[in-house]
Structures are given as structure tokens and as C-alpha cells.
Write a protein that holds these residues in place. Structure first.
Motif, PDB file in Angstrom:
ATOM      1  N   LEU A   1      -4.796  -7.892  15.971  1.00 18.12           N
ATOM      2  CA  LEU A   1      -5.512  -8.696  14.976  1.00 18.12           C
ATOM      3  C   LEU A   1      -6.589  -7.836  14.327  1.00 18.12           C
ATOM      4  CD1 LEU A   1      -5.740 -11.637  13.888  1.00 18.12           C
ATOM      5  CD2 LEU A   1      -7.500 -11.990  15.611  1.00 18.12           C
ATOM      6  N   LEU A   2      -6.600  -7.844  13.027  1.00 22.91           N
ATOM      7  CA  LEU A   2      -7.549  -7.016  12.287  1.00 22.91           C
ATOM      8  C   LEU A   2      -8.818  -7.803  11.971  1.00 22.91           C
ATOM      9  CD1 LEU A   2      -7.730  -4.213  11.027  1.00 22.91           C
ATOM     10  CD2 LEU A   2      -6.729  -5.150   8.958  1.00 22.91           C
ATOM     11  N   LEU A   3      -9.942  -7.127  12.099  1.00 24.36           N
ATOM     12  CA  LEU A   3     -11.198  -7.720  11.668  1.00 24.36           C
ATOM     13  C   LEU A   3     -11.049  -8.075  10.201  1.00 24.36           C
ATOM     14  CD1 LEU A   3     -14.230  -8.239  12.308  1.00 24.36           C
ATOM     15  CD2 LEU A   3     -14.655  -5.911  11.580  1.00 24.36           C
ATOM     16  N   TYR A   4     -11.338  -9.302   9.862  1.00 30.69           N
ATOM     17  CA  TYR A   4     -11.075  -9.803   8.518  1.00 30.69           C
ATOM     18  C   TYR A   4     -12.034  -9.203   7.500  1.00 30.69           C
ATOM     19  CZ  TYR A   4      -9.070 -13.410   5.501  1.00 30.69           C
ATOM     20  OH  TYR A   4      -8.400 -14.085   4.536  1.00 30.69           O
ATOM     21  N   GLY A   5     -13.313  -9.561   7.590  1.00 29.47           N
ATOM     22  CA  GLY A   5     -14.254  -9.074   6.605  1.00 29.47           C
ATOM     23  C   GLY A   5     -15.662  -8.945   7.125  1.00 29.47           C
ATOM     24  N   VAL A   6     -16.357  -7.918   6.630  1.00 32.40           N
ATOM     25  CA  VAL A   6     -17.765  -7.698   6.916  1.00 32.40           C
ATOM     26  C   VAL A   6     -18.485  -7.836   5.583  1.00 32.40           C
ATOM     27  CG1 VAL A   6     -19.480  -5.981   7.628  1.00 32.40           C
ATOM     28  CG2 VAL A   6     -17.292  -6.135   8.844  1.00 32.40           C
ATOM     29  N   PHE A   7     -19.570  -8.573   5.554  1.00 36.65           N
ATOM     30  CA  PHE A   7     -20.317  -8.780   4.320  1.00 36.65           C
ATOM     31  C   PHE A   7     -21.674  -8.103   4.440  1.00 36.65           C
ATOM     32  CE2 PHE A   7     -21.130 -12.372   0.999  1.00 36.65           C
ATOM     33  CZ  PHE A   7     -21.553 -11.422   0.083  1.00 36.65           C
ATOM     34  N   SER A   8     -21.930  -7.132   3.574  1.00 35.96           N
ATOM     35  CA  SER A   8     -23.233  -6.483   3.493  1.00 35.96           C
ATOM     36  C   SER A   8     -23.951  -7.074   2.289  1.00 35.96           C
ATOM     37  CB  SER A   8     -23.033  -4.970   3.335  1.00 35.96           C
ATOM     38  OG  SER A   8     -24.257  -4.340   3.071  1.00 35.96           O
ATOM     39  N   LEU A   9     -25.069  -7.707   2.532  1.00 38.31           N
ATOM     40  CA  LEU A   9     -25.709  -8.574   1.550  1.00 38.31           C
ATOM     41  C   LEU A   9     -27.191  -8.259   1.480  1.00 38.31           C
ATOM     42  CD1 LEU A   9     -25.627 -11.511   0.094  1.00 38.31           C
ATOM     43  CD2 LEU A   9     -26.012 -12.381   2.385  1.00 38.31           C
ATOM     44  N   GLY A  10     -27.788  -8.447   0.314  1.00 39.19           N
ATOM     45  CA  GLY A  10     -29.233  -8.269   0.192  1.00 39.19           C
ATOM     46  C   GLY A  10     -29.643  -8.048  -1.250  1.00 39.19           C
ATOM     47  N   LYS A  68      -6.638  -8.695  -1.216  1.00 38.05           N
ATOM     48  CA  LYS A  68      -7.268  -7.680  -0.361  1.00 38.05           C
ATOM     49  C   LYS A  68      -7.873  -8.330   0.880  1.00 38.05           C
ATOM     50  CE  LYS A  68      -8.541  -4.382  -4.005  1.00 38.05           C
ATOM     51  NZ  LYS A  68      -8.435  -5.139  -5.265  1.00 38.05           N
ATOM     52  N   MET A  69      -8.554  -9.463   0.684  1.00 38.84           N
ATOM     53  CA  MET A  69      -9.214 -10.124   1.803  1.00 38.84           C
ATOM     54  C   MET A  69      -8.198 -10.691   2.799  1.00 38.84           C
ATOM     55  SD  MET A  69     -12.361  -9.483   1.357  1.00 38.84           S
ATOM     56  CE  MET A  69     -12.979 -10.370   2.785  1.00 38.84           C
ATOM     57  N   SER A  70      -7.047 -11.138   2.298  1.00 39.01           N
ATOM     58  CA  SER A  70      -6.057 -11.709   3.216  1.00 39.01           C
ATOM     59  C   SER A  70      -5.420 -10.630   4.087  1.00 39.01           C
ATOM     60  CB  SER A  70      -5.000 -12.500   2.453  1.00 39.01           C
ATOM     61  OG  SER A  70      -4.272 -11.634   1.619  1.00 39.01           O
ATOM     62  N   GLU A  71      -5.453  -9.374   3.630  1.00 42.00           N
ATOM     63  CA  GLU A  71      -4.955  -8.270   4.471  1.00 42.00           C
ATOM     64  C   GLU A  71      -5.955  -7.924   5.571  1.00 42.00           C
ATOM     65  OE1 GLU A  71      -4.287  -5.057   1.714  1.00 42.00           O
ATOM     66  OE2 GLU A  71      -2.954  -6.316   0.498  1.00 42.00           O
ATOM     67  N   GLY A  72      -7.231  -8.202   5.333  1.00 45.21           N
ATOM     68  CA  GLY A  72      -8.270  -7.933   6.324  1.00 45.21           C
ATOM     69  C   GLY A  72      -8.782  -6.506   6.272  1.00 45.21           C
ATOM     70  N   GLY A  73      -9.778  -6.239   7.120  1.00 46.50           N
ATOM     71  CA  GLY A  73     -10.345  -4.913   7.204  1.00 46.50           C
ATOM     72  C   GLY A  73     -11.159  -4.510   5.992  1.00 46.50           C
ATOM     73  N   VAL A  74     -11.923  -5.454   5.438  1.00 43.10           N
ATOM     74  CA  VAL A  74     -12.656  -5.205   4.198  1.00 43.10           C
ATOM     75  C   VAL A  74     -14.167  -5.371   4.407  1.00 43.10           C
ATOM     76  CG1 VAL A  74     -12.946  -5.932   1.791  1.00 43.10           C
ATOM     77  CG2 VAL A  74     -10.688  -6.047   2.852  1.00 43.10           C
ATOM     78  N   ILE A  75     -14.918  -4.450   3.804  1.00 42.17           N
ATOM     79  CA  ILE A  75     -16.375  -4.547   3.761  1.00 42.17           C
ATOM     80  C   ILE A  75     -16.754  -4.903   2.328  1.00 42.17           C
ATOM     81  CG2 ILE A  75     -18.566  -3.297   3.984  1.00 42.17           C
ATOM     82  CD1 ILE A  75     -16.887  -1.325   5.843  1.00 42.17           C
ATOM     83  N   ILE A  76     -17.412  -6.032   2.146  1.00 43.42           N
ATOM     84  CA  ILE A  76     -17.834  -6.483   0.821  1.00 43.42           C
ATOM     85  C   ILE A  76     -19.330  -6.230   0.659  1.00 43.42           C
ATOM     86  CG2 ILE A  76     -18.204  -8.531  -0.639  1.00 43.42           C
ATOM     87  CD1 ILE A  76     -15.317  -7.817  -0.637  1.00 43.42           C
TER      88      ILE A  76
END
Length: 171
Positions: A1-10, A68-76
Motif C-alpha cells: 500500500l502506497l502512502l497516498y498524499g503528504v500536504f505541505s502547507l503554509g 495523480k492523487m489516485s496513484e498515491g505517493g504525492v507531496i502537494i
């Protein structure tokens, strides 16, 4: 299972792009800067005269990112979060910078007047942290200090540890 998404925000100028790019190179995840993506695809619905910047077309941004998000492994990387689907992110990091550092960073980018003041106020009042807390499950939202190169290193180590732990727990 792949980590779906990481959100870097600010707030603009807190170091999201520096963190996101470095995190992608360490983790092998895909880094997406939403501002750059919008510029390349012209995903706008007008222009804000007061802030001297284009207005993001949020629906088109979501459509553009969906596959892209449905494939996973994304940093937004983006400064706002309330229009992204909650299911996209396993973890949300809100970077925080002290005003003296932030003021200098934004000024060197050419921010002035209302745009400069509003971004500093946004940081003072924790606007984006509160937006993140109301948009996502509280337990996945984390604040990280982002003032110095040492903070950056510590944040990268912490996030990498978190990703490794997530992979262990979910595989």
C-alpha cells in the motif's frame, strides 16, 4: 500500500517548496507545486487587482490532480487547503515562520503593501493552521517551525520517520 498524499502547507515564504522538493528526493514521492501547475496549465478564473495575482480555478486544479492523487505517493505544496478533498492526504504539515524571518523573505520576493501585510497577519493569526484543523482530521495535522536551515533538517528527518512508520503500519 502506497502512502497516498503528504500536504505541505503554509503562508507564502515559510519554506514549503524547499521542504517539498527535498522530501521528494529523499522519499521517492512525486512533488507537485500547485502554484506552478496552475501557471503552466493556466488554471485561473480571473485576476485579483488588489493582490496583483491570478485567481485560482479550484475545480480545474482538482480535476488536474485527481489521476495523480489516485496513484498515491504525492507531496502537494500550496498555501490554502480548504478545497482539496480530505481523502487525498494521510498527513498535513503546516509550516510556521516567525514574522521577522517571514517579512524579510516576502520582501525579497517583491511583496509589498497590502499583500505583504496580509500574509504577515495570516501567519500571526495562524489562519492556515486553523483552516487545516477544520479541513482535515486533527490527528493528521502537524505544525512545524520553519525559521532556520536546522529547522528544515529536523523537519525532513521527522517527516521521513513518519513516512517509514506509516509504511510499516499499513503494509
Amino acid at each position: 500500500l502506497l502512502l497516498y498524499g503528504v500536504f505541505s502547507l503554509g503562508t507564502p515564504g515559510v519554506g514549503k517548496t524547499t521542504l517539498g522538493k527535498e522530501l521528494a528526493s529523499r522519499s521517492g514521492m512525486t512533488y507537485i507545486n500547485v502554484g506552478d501547475m496552475a501557471k503552466e496549465g493556466e488554471l485561473y478564473e480571473g485576476f485579483d487587482e488588489e493582490y496583483d495575482c491570478p485567481i485560482l480555478d479550484e475545480d480545474r486544479v482538482i480535476d488536474e490532480l485527481e489521476d495523480k492523487m489516485s496513484e498515491g505517493g504525492v507531496i502537494i505544496d500550496y498555501h490554502g487547503c480548504d478545497f482539496f478533498p480530505e481523502r487525498w492526504f494521510d498527513i498535513v504539515f503546516v509550516l510556521r515562520t516567525e514574522n521577522s524571518f517571514l517579512y524579510d523573505r516576502l520582501e525579497s520576493r517583491g511583496y509589498k503593501g497590502k499583500k505583504l501585510q496580509d500574509n504577515i497577519q495570516c501567519e500571526i493569526f495562524q489562519t492556515l493552521y486553523e483552516e487545516a484543523m477544520s479541513s482535515y482530521r486533527e490527528e493528521i495535522v502537524h505544525q512545524l517551525p520553519s525559521n532556520t536551515p536546522e529547522d528544515l533538517e529536523r523537519n525532513l528527518d521527522q517527516i521521513m520517520q513518519w513516512i517509514e512508520q506509516w509504511m510499516k503500519d499499513n503494509n
